[in-house]
Write a protein that holds these residues in place. Structure first.
Motif, PDB file in Angstrom:
ATOM      1  N   ASP A   1     -47.161  -1.750  24.143  1.00  0.00           N
ATOM      2  CA  ASP A   1     -46.507  -2.711  25.031  1.00  0.00           C
ATOM      3  C   ASP A   1     -45.016  -2.397  25.100  1.00  0.00           C
ATOM      4  N   THR A   2     -44.340  -2.977  26.082  1.00  0.00           N
ATOM      5  CA  THR A   2     -42.893  -2.808  26.185  1.00  0.00           C
ATOM      6  C   THR A   2     -42.228  -3.367  24.934  1.00  0.00           C
TER       7      THR A   2
ATOM      8  N   ASN B   1     -41.012   3.558  26.126  1.00  0.00           N
ATOM      9  CA  ASN B   1     -41.684   2.269  26.272  1.00  0.00           C
ATOM     10  C   ASN B   1     -40.803   1.107  25.822  1.00  0.00           C
ATOM     11  N   SER B   2     -39.492   1.208  26.086  1.00  0.00           N
ATOM     12  CA  SER B   2     -38.604   0.157  25.588  1.00  0.00           C
ATOM     13  C   SER B   2     -37.526  -0.196  26.608  1.00  0.00           C
TER      14      SER B   2
ATOM     15  N   LYS C   1     -36.423  -8.174  31.748  1.00  0.00           N
ATOM     16  CA  LYS C   1     -37.232  -7.243  32.549  1.00  0.00           C
ATOM     17  C   LYS C   1     -36.695  -7.107  33.976  1.00  0.00           C
TER      18      LYS C   1
END
Length: 153
Positions: A56-57, A90-91, A149
């Motif tokens: 996941d993020t 992924n961050s 986000k």
């Protein structure tokens, strides 16, 4: 004068072993708010390294307190985004909200130029310095994550 105030301790773990610790002064006006200690090894000191879902993020904050307030989050324990290189794909790096400081521009630019996704705060968080300030101001975690986000570049 030596700074002898009370501190809260945050462990840095890697594969279940404590490799270091951050000591944060409880007074926000302390000259040295954070002191990091390494006990062993040379792995970067990253708070909650073992506790995130890498599928996941991952939200990457400067300090452990901010990280503890968000889901799937780690802390760099400072501003050195190079230490979280393995999480780059992924961050989202979330530096403190210091829009008028010259070093803020350079740390954001440096991370973006290095290929990281970075949250560039907008006016929805004006006057709030970091995630902890946002929580204290009554913002929900979901709202903060949504803003992060939507401000990611």
């Amino acid at each position: 004068m030596q700074d002898k105030g009370e501190r809260i301790l945050f462990p840095f773990e890697r594969n279940g072993e404590i490799i270091g610790m951050a000591a944060r002064h409880l007074r926000s006006d302390s000259e040295r708010r954070y002191i990091n200690y390494r006990f062993e090894g040379s792995d970067p000191l990253i708070f909650n390294y073992d506790g995130v879902n890498r599928n996941d993020t991952i939200i990457v904050t400067e300090g452990p307190i901010d990280s503890m307030s968000l889901p799937n989050s780690i802390a760099m324990a400072g501003r050195d985004y190079n230490k979280v290189e393995e999480f780059k794909e992924n961050s989202i790096i979330v530096f403190d909200n210091e829009p008028y400081e010259q070093h803020s521009y350079y740390k954001n630019k440096g991370a973006i130029d290095s290929g990281f996704t970075v949250c560039i705060w907008d006016n929805r968080v004006d006057g709030l310095k970091d995630i902890n300030d946002m929580i204290c101001a009554g913002m929900s975690t979901d709202r903060i994550v949504g803003i992060i986000k939507s401000c990611a570049v």
